[in-house]
Design a protein around this motif. Structure first.
Motif, PDB file in Angstrom:
ATOM      1  N   GLY A 163       0.819  -1.198   0.000  1.00 52.44           N
ATOM      2  CA  GLY A 163       0.000   0.000   0.000  1.00 52.44           C
ATOM      3  C   GLY A 163       0.857   1.253   0.000  1.00 52.44           C
ATOM      4  N   LYS A 164       0.253   2.362  -0.433  1.00 50.66           N
ATOM      5  CA  LYS A 164       0.956   3.640  -0.506  1.00 50.66           C
ATOM      6  C   LYS A 164       0.051   4.758   0.027  1.00 50.66           C
ATOM      7  N   LEU A 165       0.642   5.667   0.776  1.00 51.47           N
ATOM      8  CA  LEU A 165       0.030   6.935   1.116  1.00 51.47           C
ATOM      9  C   LEU A 165       0.997   8.017   0.679  1.00 51.47           C
ATOM     10  N   PHE A 166       0.514   9.079   0.035  1.00 54.89           N
ATOM     11  CA  PHE A 166       1.457  10.056  -0.506  1.00 54.89           C
ATOM     12  C   PHE A 166       0.841  11.443  -0.573  1.00 54.89           C
ATOM     13  N   THR A 167       1.702  12.411  -0.659  1.00 59.11           N
ATOM     14  CA  THR A 167       1.329  13.763  -1.046  1.00 59.11           C
ATOM     15  C   THR A 167       2.335  14.250  -2.070  1.00 59.11           C
ATOM     16  N   ASP A 168       1.836  14.813  -3.161  1.00 53.80           N
ATOM     17  CA  ASP A 168       2.669  15.400  -4.214  1.00 53.80           C
ATOM     18  C   ASP A 168       2.479  16.913  -4.207  1.00 53.80           C
ATOM     19  N   PHE A 169       3.519  17.639  -4.571  1.00 52.93           N
ATOM     20  CA  PHE A 169       3.405  19.093  -4.661  1.00 52.93           C
ATOM     21  C   PHE A 169       4.360  19.589  -5.739  1.00 52.93           C
ATOM     22  N   GLY A 170       4.101  20.785  -6.258  1.00 51.82           N
ATOM     23  CA  GLY A 170       4.994  21.343  -7.264  1.00 51.82           C
ATOM     24  C   GLY A 170       4.408  22.569  -7.914  1.00 51.82           C
ATOM     25  N   SER A 171       5.177  23.148  -8.840  1.00 49.78           N
ATOM     26  CA  SER A 171       4.751  24.320  -9.587  1.00 49.78           C
ATOM     27  C   SER A 171       5.579  24.425 -10.858  1.00 49.78           C
ATOM     28  N   ILE A 172       5.055  25.172 -11.818  1.00 51.96           N
ATOM     29  CA  ILE A 172       5.745  25.351 -13.088  1.00 51.96           C
ATOM     30  C   ILE A 172       5.352  26.713 -13.653  1.00 51.96           C
ATOM     31  N   GLY A 173       6.274  27.348 -14.366  1.00 49.73           N
ATOM     32  CA  GLY A 173       5.955  28.663 -14.920  1.00 49.73           C
ATOM     33  C   GLY A 173       7.062  29.210 -15.784  1.00 49.73           C
ATOM     34  N   ASP A 174       7.024  30.527 -16.003  1.00 48.84           N
ATOM     35  CA  ASP A 174       7.994  31.266 -16.801  1.00 48.84           C
ATOM     36  C   ASP A 174       8.040  30.747 -18.231  1.00 48.84           C
ATOM     37  N   SER A 175       6.867  30.715 -18.882  1.00 53.35           N
ATOM     38  CA  SER A 175       6.801  30.282 -20.278  1.00 53.35           C
ATOM     39  C   SER A 175       7.170  31.426 -21.204  1.00 53.35           C
ATOM     40  N   ASP A 176       7.801  31.110 -22.334  1.00 52.68           N
ATOM     41  CA  ASP A 176       8.084  32.118 -23.346  1.00 52.68           C
ATOM     42  C   ASP A 176       6.848  32.441 -24.188  1.00 52.68           C
ATOM     43  N   SER A 177       5.756  31.702 -23.994  1.00 54.85           N
ATOM     44  CA  SER A 177       4.480  32.024 -24.631  1.00 54.85           C
ATOM     45  C   SER A 177       3.729  32.946 -23.681  1.00 54.85           C
ATOM     46  N   ARG A 178       3.664  34.217 -24.036  1.00 55.21           N
ATOM     47  CA  ARG A 178       3.078  35.205 -23.132  1.00 55.21           C
ATOM     48  C   ARG A 178       2.002  36.001 -23.848  1.00 55.21           C
ATOM     49  N   LEU A 188       1.710  27.247  -5.875  1.00 54.00           N
ATOM     50  CA  LEU A 188       1.912  25.874  -5.430  1.00 54.00           C
ATOM     51  C   LEU A 188       0.675  25.035  -5.707  1.00 54.00           C
ATOM     52  N   ARG A 189       0.876  23.874  -6.296  1.00 50.21           N
ATOM     53  CA  ARG A 189      -0.173  22.875  -6.426  1.00 50.21           C
ATOM     54  C   ARG A 189       0.188  21.682  -5.541  1.00 50.21           C
ATOM     55  N   PRO A 212      -6.602  16.622  -5.759  1.00 53.21           N
ATOM     56  CA  PRO A 212      -5.891  17.890  -5.604  1.00 53.21           C
ATOM     57  C   PRO A 212      -6.439  18.667  -4.403  1.00 53.21           C
ATOM     58  N   ILE A 213      -5.530  19.245  -3.630  1.00 54.37           N
ATOM     59  CA  ILE A 213      -5.946  20.090  -2.507  1.00 54.37           C
ATOM     60  C   ILE A 213      -5.532  21.546  -2.721  1.00 54.37           C
ATOM     61  N   LEU A 214      -4.588  21.781  -3.632  1.00 54.07           N
ATOM     62  CA  LEU A 214      -4.213  23.120  -4.049  1.00 54.07           C
ATOM     63  C   LEU A 214      -4.143  23.122  -5.570  1.00 54.07           C
ATOM     64  N   LYS A 215      -4.952  23.954  -6.227  1.00 51.60           N
ATOM     65  CA  LYS A 215      -4.965  23.975  -7.685  1.00 51.60           C
ATOM     66  C   LYS A 215      -5.500  25.316  -8.166  1.00 51.60           C
ATOM     67  N   GLU A 216      -5.327  25.573  -9.477  1.00 51.96           N
ATOM     68  CA  GLU A 216      -5.899  26.745 -10.122  1.00 51.96           C
ATOM     69  C   GLU A 216      -7.101  26.316 -10.962  1.00 51.96           C
ATOM     70  N   SER A 217      -7.971  27.269 -11.271  1.00 52.09           N
ATOM     71  CA  SER A 217      -9.216  26.943 -11.969  1.00 52.09           C
ATOM     72  C   SER A 217      -8.978  26.369 -13.361  1.00 52.09           C
ATOM     73  N   PHE A 218      -7.842  26.700 -13.994  1.00 49.77           N
ATOM     74  CA  PHE A 218      -7.581  26.232 -15.352  1.00 49.77           C
ATOM     75  C   PHE A 218      -6.758  24.948 -15.396  1.00 49.77           C
ATOM     76  N   ASP A 219      -6.365  24.411 -14.237  1.00 50.60           N
ATOM     77  CA  ASP A 219      -5.650  23.134 -14.213  1.00 50.60           C
ATOM     78  C   ASP A 219      -6.583  21.999 -14.607  1.00 50.60           C
ATOM     79  N   LYS A 220      -6.019  20.933 -15.157  1.00 50.09           N
ATOM     80  CA  LYS A 220      -6.792  19.748 -15.537  1.00 50.09           C
ATOM     81  C   LYS A 220      -6.443  18.613 -14.583  1.00 50.09           C
ATOM     82  N   THR A 221      -7.457  18.086 -13.905  1.00 52.26           N
ATOM     83  CA  THR A 221      -7.238  17.124 -12.829  1.00 52.26           C
ATOM     84  C   THR A 221      -7.689  15.725 -13.239  1.00 52.26           C
ATOM     85  N   GLU A 222      -7.256  14.752 -12.451  1.00 53.48           N
ATOM     86  CA  GLU A 222      -7.712  13.377 -12.606  1.00 53.48           C
ATOM     87  C   GLU A 222      -7.658  12.699 -11.249  1.00 53.48           C
TER      88      GLU A 222
END
Length: 232
Positions: A163-178, A188-189, A212-222
């Motif tokens: 069995g597994k119990l986990f928490t994942d976290f992370g962030s991404i940004g600074d795209s050259d498409s602006r 933070l997600r 997900p416990i931290l997300k933005e409205s435009f994120d795609k979840t599963e």
């Protein structure tokens, strides 16, 4: 280790409903990349570790000829702490940075976050996105981490199911498409979840359930992710 890669990419026939930032990638490019990787590994098993630690540092330089020029850096590592028989607490981190040399970083060379790298979110489900089409545009920097507890679930040990119990976290940004049409928040997600891992005769198999416990409205979840051939 040292690595060299030469690639000729030809992108054609892009759907006209795709993001304008995707359609801008159409054409042919040549990439000549020299890279190196430093790995220090003290894990007892690379695919199913129960103790030890590792750290990996990877650099790539594109610009030895060709039409694409960038520098990509990536650092990841982890530690595994045995608590009792088949009880393991682990902490892993991954981070990356890429920047263009006199040119923007192409969409296909950027980092993407989600799926196995951030459970609870679809593949490329986190990060800069075209507001009108929903297409993921990737980012020039990211970080992600996992805290995970592995434990027996009462089945015979020879079955190899844990069995597994986990928490994942992370962030991404600074795209050259602006622009005003790009949705991007480098916040933070995070997600929490549980799952099962099977040391099958065909390789590691996992099924994870996460929310997900931290997300933005435009994120795609599963909620459910099935993976085969990756680490347990």
């Amino acid at each position: 280790s040292l690595k060299y890669r030469f690639a000729r990419d030809k992108i054609t026939n892009i759907d006209q409903t795709a993001s304008v930032f995707i359609r801008e990638q159409e054409g042919t490019s040549i990439t000549s990349t020299l890279g190196q990787e430093l790995l220090y590994d003290r894990r007892d098993n690379r695919f199913d570790p129960t103790e030890g630690y590792f750290i990996r540092f990877d650099n790539q330089f594109a610009g030895l000829g060709g039409s694409v020029r960038f520098v990509r850096n990536r650092l990841n590592g982890g530690t595994y702490i045995p608590l009792a028989e088949e009880w393991v607490l682990s902490f892993t981190m991954d981070a990356g940075l890429i920047f263009g040399l006199g040119q923007d970083v192409r969409v296909q060379d950027r980092f993407f976050l989600g799926g196995s790298s951030l459970r609870g979110f679809q593949i490329a489900g986190v990060g800069p996105r075209d507001a009108s089409t929903g297409d993921a545009l990737g980012g020039n920097r990211f970080y992600a981490g996992t805290t995970e507890l592995t434990f027996p679930i009462g089945l015979p040990k020879e079955l190899g199911i844990l069995g597994k119990l986990f928490t994942d976290f992370g962030s991404i940004g600074d795209s050259d498409s602006r622009g005003s049409g790009v949705l991007a928040k480098e916040s933070l997600r995070a997600s929490i979840g549980t799952g099962l891992a099977w040391r099958s005769p065909f390789g590691p198999i996992r099924i994870d359930f996460s929310v997900p416990i931290l997300k933005e409205s435009f994120d795609k979840t599963e909620v459910v992710r099935f993976s085969f051939g990756t680490r347990l």
